[in-house]
Scaffold this motif. Structure first.
Motif, PDB file in Angstrom:
ATOM      1  N   GLY A   1       8.869  17.257 -12.044  1.00  0.00           N
ATOM      2  CA  GLY A   1       7.602  17.987 -12.071  1.00  0.00           C
ATOM      3  C   GLY A   1       6.406  17.064 -12.168  1.00  0.00           C
ATOM      4  O   GLY A   1       5.403  17.241 -11.462  1.00  0.00           O
ATOM      5  N   LYS A   2       6.503  16.041 -13.019  1.00  0.00           N
ATOM      6  CA  LYS A   2       5.393  15.093 -13.173  1.00  0.00           C
ATOM      7  C   LYS A   2       5.183  14.269 -11.914  1.00  0.00           C
ATOM      8  O   LYS A   2       4.053  14.041 -11.473  1.00  0.00           O
ATOM      9  N   ARG A   3       6.284  13.810 -11.332  1.00  0.00           N
ATOM     10  CA  ARG A   3       6.154  12.927 -10.168  1.00  0.00           C
ATOM     11  C   ARG A   3       5.721  13.700  -8.913  1.00  0.00           C
ATOM     12  O   ARG A   3       5.010  13.147  -8.074  1.00  0.00           O
ATOM     13  N   THR A   4       6.160  14.948  -8.758  1.00  0.00           N
ATOM     14  CA  THR A   4       5.698  15.715  -7.596  1.00  0.00           C
ATOM     15  C   THR A   4       4.200  16.008  -7.706  1.00  0.00           C
ATOM     16  O   THR A   4       3.508  16.082  -6.682  1.00  0.00           O
ATOM     17  N   SER A   5       3.705  16.155  -8.928  1.00  0.00           N
ATOM     18  CA  SER A   5       2.253  16.336  -9.107  1.00  0.00           C
ATOM     19  C   SER A   5       1.506  15.089  -8.658  1.00  0.00           C
ATOM     20  O   SER A   5       0.474  15.173  -7.984  1.00  0.00           O
ATOM     21  N   LYS A   6       2.047  13.913  -9.008  1.00  0.00           N
ATOM     22  CA  LYS A   6       1.430  12.659  -8.567  1.00  0.00           C
ATOM     23  C   LYS A   6       1.486  12.535  -7.044  1.00  0.00           C
ATOM     24  O   LYS A   6       0.495  12.169  -6.390  1.00  0.00           O
ATOM     25  N   LEU A   7       2.661  12.841  -6.479  1.00  0.00           N
ATOM     26  CA  LEU A   7       2.817  12.754  -5.019  1.00  0.00           C
ATOM     27  C   LEU A   7       1.918  13.755  -4.313  1.00  0.00           C
ATOM     28  O   LEU A   7       1.446  13.508  -3.188  1.00  0.00           O
ATOM     29  N   SER A   8       1.676  14.888  -4.950  1.00  0.00           N
ATOM     30  CA  SER A   8       0.759  15.880  -4.387  1.00  0.00           C
ATOM     31  C   SER A   8      -0.666  15.338  -4.353  1.00  0.00           C
ATOM     32  O   SER A   8      -1.405  15.537  -3.379  1.00  0.00           O
ATOM     33  N   ASP A   9      -1.053  14.626  -5.416  1.00  0.00           N
ATOM     34  CA  ASP A   9      -2.415  14.078  -5.499  1.00  0.00           C
ATOM     35  C   ASP A   9      -2.693  13.066  -4.397  1.00  0.00           C
ATOM     36  O   ASP A   9      -3.843  12.920  -3.954  1.00  0.00           O
ATOM     37  N   ILE A  10      -1.648  12.349  -3.955  1.00  0.00           N
ATOM     38  CA  ILE A  10      -1.865  11.331  -2.913  1.00  0.00           C
ATOM     39  C   ILE A  10      -1.444  11.834  -1.528  1.00  0.00           C
ATOM     40  O   ILE A  10      -1.300  11.045  -0.594  1.00  0.00           O
TER      41      ILE A  10
ATOM     42  N   GLN B   1       0.818  -1.211   0.000  1.00  0.00           N
ATOM     43  CA  GLN B   1       0.000   0.000   0.000  1.00  0.00           C
ATOM     44  C   GLN B   1       0.855   1.266   0.000  1.00  0.00           C
ATOM     45  O   GLN B   1       0.441   2.301  -0.505  1.00  0.00           O
ATOM     46  N   LYS B   2       2.052   1.195   0.566  1.00  0.00           N
ATOM     47  CA  LYS B   2       2.929   2.367   0.631  1.00  0.00           C
ATOM     48  C   LYS B   2       3.953   2.388  -0.501  1.00  0.00           C
ATOM     49  O   LYS B   2       4.744   3.327  -0.594  1.00  0.00           O
ATOM     50  N   ALA B   3       3.955   1.355  -1.355  1.00  0.00           N
ATOM     51  CA  ALA B   3       5.006   1.230  -2.358  1.00  0.00           C
ATOM     52  C   ALA B   3       4.953   2.366  -3.377  1.00  0.00           C
ATOM     53  O   ALA B   3       3.890   2.765  -3.846  1.00  0.00           O
ATOM     54  N   LEU B   4       6.134   2.893  -3.707  1.00  0.00           N
ATOM     55  CA  LEU B   4       6.279   3.964  -4.698  1.00  0.00           C
ATOM     56  C   LEU B   4       7.384   3.592  -5.670  1.00  0.00           C
ATOM     57  O   LEU B   4       8.250   2.770  -5.361  1.00  0.00           O
ATOM     58  N   ASP B   5       7.365   4.205  -6.853  1.00  0.00           N
ATOM     59  CA  ASP B   5       8.491   4.039  -7.770  1.00  0.00           C
ATOM     60  C   ASP B   5       9.762   4.555  -7.099  1.00  0.00           C
ATOM     61  O   ASP B   5       9.701   5.533  -6.330  1.00  0.00           O
ATOM     62  N   PRO B   6      10.914   3.939  -7.372  1.00  0.00           N
ATOM     63  CA  PRO B   6      12.160   4.397  -6.743  1.00  0.00           C
ATOM     64  C   PRO B   6      12.430   5.885  -6.922  1.00  0.00           C
ATOM     65  O   PRO B   6      12.906   6.541  -5.992  1.00  0.00           O
ATOM     66  N   VAL B   7      12.118   6.449  -8.088  1.00  0.00           N
ATOM     67  CA  VAL B   7      12.380   7.880  -8.301  1.00  0.00           C
ATOM     68  C   VAL B   7      11.510   8.737  -7.388  1.00  0.00           C
ATOM     69  O   VAL B   7      11.919   9.810  -6.937  1.00  0.00           O
ATOM     70  N   GLU B   8      10.308   8.255  -7.072  1.00  0.00           N
ATOM     71  CA  GLU B   8       9.431   8.996  -6.161  1.00  0.00           C
ATOM     72  C   GLU B   8       9.965   8.953  -4.733  1.00  0.00           C
ATOM     73  O   GLU B   8       9.880   9.947  -3.999  1.00  0.00           O
ATOM     74  N   LEU B   9      10.547   7.816  -4.359  1.00  0.00           N
ATOM     75  CA  LEU B   9      11.205   7.741  -3.053  1.00  0.00           C
ATOM     76  C   LEU B   9      12.410   8.674  -2.996  1.00  0.00           C
ATOM     77  O   LEU B   9      12.675   9.312  -1.972  1.00  0.00           O
ATOM     78  N   ASP B  10      13.134   8.767  -4.120  1.00  0.00           N
ATOM     79  CA  ASP B  10      14.279   9.682  -4.181  1.00  0.00           C
ATOM     80  C   ASP B  10      13.828  11.138  -3.995  1.00  0.00           C
ATOM     81  O   ASP B  10      14.494  11.915  -3.311  1.00  0.00           O
ATOM     82  N   ILE B  11      12.712  11.491  -4.620  1.00  0.00           N
ATOM     83  CA  ILE B  11      12.195  12.859  -4.498  1.00  0.00           C
ATOM     84  C   ILE B  11      11.822  13.149  -3.048  1.00  0.00           C
ATOM     85  O   ILE B  11      12.177  14.199  -2.492  1.00  0.00           O
ATOM     86  N   LEU B  12      11.111  12.222  -2.412  1.00  0.00           N
ATOM     87  CA  LEU B  12      10.725  12.413  -1.012  1.00  0.00           C
ATOM     88  C   LEU B  12      11.957  12.492  -0.115  1.00  0.00           C
ATOM     89  O   LEU B  12      11.999  13.293   0.837  1.00  0.00           O
ATOM     90  N   THR B  13      12.972  11.667  -0.415  1.00  0.00           N
ATOM     91  CA  THR B  13      14.202  11.687   0.387  1.00  0.00           C
ATOM     92  C   THR B  13      14.895  13.044   0.283  1.00  0.00           C
ATOM     93  O   THR B  13      15.356  13.600   1.284  1.00  0.00           O
ATOM     94  N   ALA B  14      14.977  13.589  -0.939  1.00  0.00           N
ATOM     95  CA  ALA B  14      15.610  14.902  -1.127  1.00  0.00           C
ATOM     96  C   ALA B  14      14.842  15.980  -0.363  1.00  0.00           C
ATOM     97  O   ALA B  14      15.438  16.826   0.318  1.00  0.00           O
ATOM     98  N   LEU B  15      13.508  15.969  -0.440  1.00  0.00           N
ATOM     99  CA  LEU B  15      12.693  16.966   0.260  1.00  0.00           C
ATOM    100  C   LEU B  15      12.814  16.810   1.776  1.00  0.00           C
ATOM    101  O   LEU B  15      12.854  17.806   2.515  1.00  0.00           O
ATOM    102  N   HIS B  16      12.901  15.569   2.225  1.00  0.00           N
ATOM    103  CA  HIS B  16      13.055  15.318   3.671  1.00  0.00           C
ATOM    104  C   HIS B  16      14.422  15.772   4.162  1.00  0.00           C
ATOM    105  O   HIS B  16      14.539  16.463   5.185  1.00  0.00           O
TER     106      HIS B  16
END
Length: 707
Positions: free
Chosen positions: A669-678, A631-646
């Motif tokens: 830009g595309k992936r942060t929009s997806k992460l924003s939606d969830i 349920q928490k699984a994300l594409d690796p690049v999305e985890l990288d984005i969250l890691t950088a922001l954290h």
């Protein structure tokens, strides 16, 4: 001291993408690359090699400065009137293809699995887009160089050439399924179904349900679904299938027309050659890399009659030459063990320290600062530079990361950097970034099971190495190991070890992640060749292991003492983690049978038809992965984005995030929009400058970064 300038200096080193050097033009002027470039070898020897008239492979791990060397080389070539050069970021192109819906339509042939059909068209889209990007860059650069003023017009008007190039671009981007591709796609589908049925039956009979892609049942889709990209790749492991597939794909592209138009441009304008820089080539999967070489690079290199020369950046151990003759190209390595190879390790270390010193002095001077003002003077600046080399293996990006930690810990408070603070920075990077990153990916990354298993085995292997090192230290301290050689050595350094050369391939993943680094090739006390490896300084600090070797001439051969030979320990580890398995009948053979199976080109001794390979034993880890929630699984690049922001703990633009995680800002830009939606990222446009910025939410922090 100027803490803000120091922060910018660290930032300029730790960014990945060469385009982001534009961010520093206010401080250092428009020619940022020319100003900041420091060659790893005296006399700009690396740059000179890349500028040679030969095809060149530039090898180095991530962050070693390959893109910067290419940028500097292009800067030099732009000054010449008889050479046209273009740059293609292979990984960015691949990321863009992966992130967009380039594949549409439904396969009409029911004998071809829809998953294989989609994987084929996606792969073909990438290869076609690569060729289209080359033509687009050629057209754009020709216009910038005003090449029409040089056009001789012996064969046709310049306008006709440009029209032909545009037509080729359009044709390459229009991905269609050729009839000649159908038989091989049918063959791949048949092989996938047969293998999936065998794998499912074999694992179910053992009491473990495994899916077609090799995943535990509650991790992926079941066999009734369609083939995945990894299933497609497994089918191409068969060399006969791969060769047939790559041949039909190559024939589907208009290579004769492409080469002809490029050669005509070069000849009609009186140019010496076209130089194409391909960056981040090794970021592709091994199958994609093979196809990229066989379908894009080799034809360009081999069919142009010296009109086209390629400059290709890749990782050590992850370069496939295909039909490019390795003996006819130059290979330059940026890793310090290759750059500064010498008969004595002390000579190598001196040369490596010299580069660290030149790089730091030049970078500080470019920002109008003196490096001496920022380092504690209780020891010499040369000793600080030696420690900087030891803690980073001379990787510029790692230098930037450690300096950023020192900025937070010391410089921001008006305190100078000490040797202890550099060692602490290395430990913090290891504990807070590397270890947690490994764990986070294995828990939350949506990726093939094989990737998680490889990462798990890396962690287990590094544990084995540290345990063996501590066992050796205990033996030295008790006097049961090493005899009188270690007499008088308190807290003996055990960070370096030797193994036989054939084991080097085992450490490639650990080297790529900078947990280990190849240090030197030498001979052991019996005269046999061995390879010396060194642990990452941060790892040795975390494990309380002394790094290096004692001072004094009597310890110049410290590394090759018999107690530091870890070959037996590594073999024991592998015997527990790997086996030889047939891909057809699934019979397993012990690793000690490798020489005999290898002698018969890996044909299965049991069924004679199948092809054997070394595989990881995954039963224990498969059960561990199967317990993880998807349920928490994300594409690796999305985890990288969250890691950088954290990690940065601030609002960031897409370009700022992309500079830290080595992807394009468009993909961010595309992936942060997806992460924003969830609900994992808060994304909004700021009134102060009208630019969109992203910030990690509390939900994301709690879900992915909470203790």
């Amino acid at each position: 001291m100027n803490p803000k300038k120091f922060s910018r200096i660290a930032e300029s080193l730790r960014q990945y993408r060469r385009a982001e050097l534009r961010d520093f033009m206010d401080e250092i002027g428009e020619n940022a690359v020319d100003t900041l470039y420091v060659d790893p070898l005296p006399g700009d020897a690396v740059l000179t090699s890349v500028l040679s008239s030969n095809t060149t492979f530039l090898l180095g791990r991530k962050g070693t400065g390959k893109s910067t060397v290419f940028a500097r080389a292009q800067s030099e070539l732009r000054k010449k009137q008889n050479i046209i050069s273009i740059y293609v970021d292979v990984k960015s192109l691949y990321d863009t293809m992966q992130a967009s819906d380039v594949v549409s339509g439904v396969v009409g042939d029911v004998t071809i699995d829809p998953g294989i059909f989609r994987a084929h068209l996606l792969r073909k889209s990438f290869l076609g887009s690569s060729l289209a990007e080359i033509l687009k860059e050629i057209d754009k650069t020709s216009e910038a160089m005003s090449l029409w003023d040089k056009w001789r017009g012996h064969r046709k008007p310049y306008s006709e050439l440009r029209k032909n190039i545009e037509a080729l671009q359009s044709r390459l981007k229009d991905v269609k399924l050729d009839s000649q591709e159908l038989p091989v796609l049918q063959q791949i589908t048949t092989k996938w179904k047969a293998r999936a049925q065998k794998e499912t039956g074999k694992t179910q009979s053992a009491g473990v349900k495994v899916e077609a892609g090799g995943m535990p049942a509650n991790v992926g889709v079941n066999f009734s679904g369609h083939a995945s990209l990894s299933d497609f790749d497994k089918s191409l492991d068969d060399n006969e299938v791969y060769n047939e597939y790559s041949d039909v794909v190559l024939r589907s592209f208009p290579f004769d027309s492409i080469i002809s138009e490029i050669k005509e441009l070069v000849e009609e304008c009186g140019l010496a050659r076209l130089v194409i820089f391909f960056d981040d080539f090794s970021e592709l999967s091994l199958v994609d890399q093979r196809l990229f070489v066989d379908i894009v690079l080799a034809p360009l290199n081999n069919s142009s009659n010296e009109s086209i020369k390629l400059k290709i950046a890749g990782y050590p151990g992850r370069v496939y030459f295909g039909k490019i003759d390795p003996g006819k190209v130059d290979t330059v390595s940026l890793d310090f063990s290759s750059l500064y190879e010498a008969s004595e390790v002390q000579t190598m270390e001196h040369a490596a320290t010299d580069y660290a010193s030149r790089l730091m002095r030049s970078r500080f001077e470019a920002f109008g600062e003196d490096v001496n003002d920022y380092f504690d003077d209780s020891i010499s600046i040369e000793q600080h530079m030696r420690l900087l080399f030891e803690t980073t293996f001379n990787v510029p990006r790692l230098m930037g990361i450690l300096l950023h930690v020192c900025y937070l810990d010391r410089v921001s408070k008006g305190q100078k950097i000490t040797a202890a603070s550099l060692r602490l920075a290395a430990r913090k990077h290891y504990e807070n970034t590397i270890v947690k990153y490994f764990d986070r990916l294995n828990r939350y990354a949506l990726e093939p099971f094989e990737n998680k298993l490889d990462r798990h085995n890396q962690s287990e292997l590094i544990k084995t190495i540290t345990q063996e090192a501590k066992r050796v230290r205990s033996g030295i301290s008790s006097g049961t190991v090493g005899g009188t050689y270690f007499k008088g050595v308190s807290n003996p350094p055990i960070s370096h070890f030797i193994v036989s050369p054939e084991l080097s391939v085992i450490f490639q993943s650990l080297e790529a992640n900078f947990l280990l680094s190849r240090y030197k090739e030498t001979r052991d006390k019996n005269g046999k060749p061995v390879v010396v490896y060194a642990m990452f300084y941060g790892l040795s600090e975390a494990e309380r292991i002394a790094w290096g070797y004692p001072s004094g001439r009597e310890y110049r051969n410290y590394f090759v003492q018999r107690c530091f030979d870890f070959s037996s320990a590594i073999h024991e580890f592998l015997s527990q983690k790997q086996t030889i398995r047939c891909g057809s009948c699934f019979t397993c053979f012990p690793l000690d049978q490798k020489p005999s199976i290898e002698l018969y080109k890996w044909r299965c001794p049991e069924c004679s038809d199948g092809h054997c390979s070394i595989v990881d034993l995954a039963d224990d880890f498969a059960q561990e992965v199967s317990k993880l929630s998807n349920q928490k699984a994300l594409d690796p690049v999305e985890l990288d984005i969250l890691t950088a922001l954290h990690d940065e703990d601030e609002e960031m633009r897409a370009s700022e995030i992309s500079a830290l995680i080595d992807v394009t800002y468009q993909l961010v830009g595309k992936r942060t929009s997806k992460l924003s939606d969830i609900g994992l990222v808060k994304k909004e446009r700021k009134l102060i400058d009208g630019k969109m910025r992203s910030q990690i939410t509390d939900r994301a922090n709690n879900n992915y970064f909470g203790e």
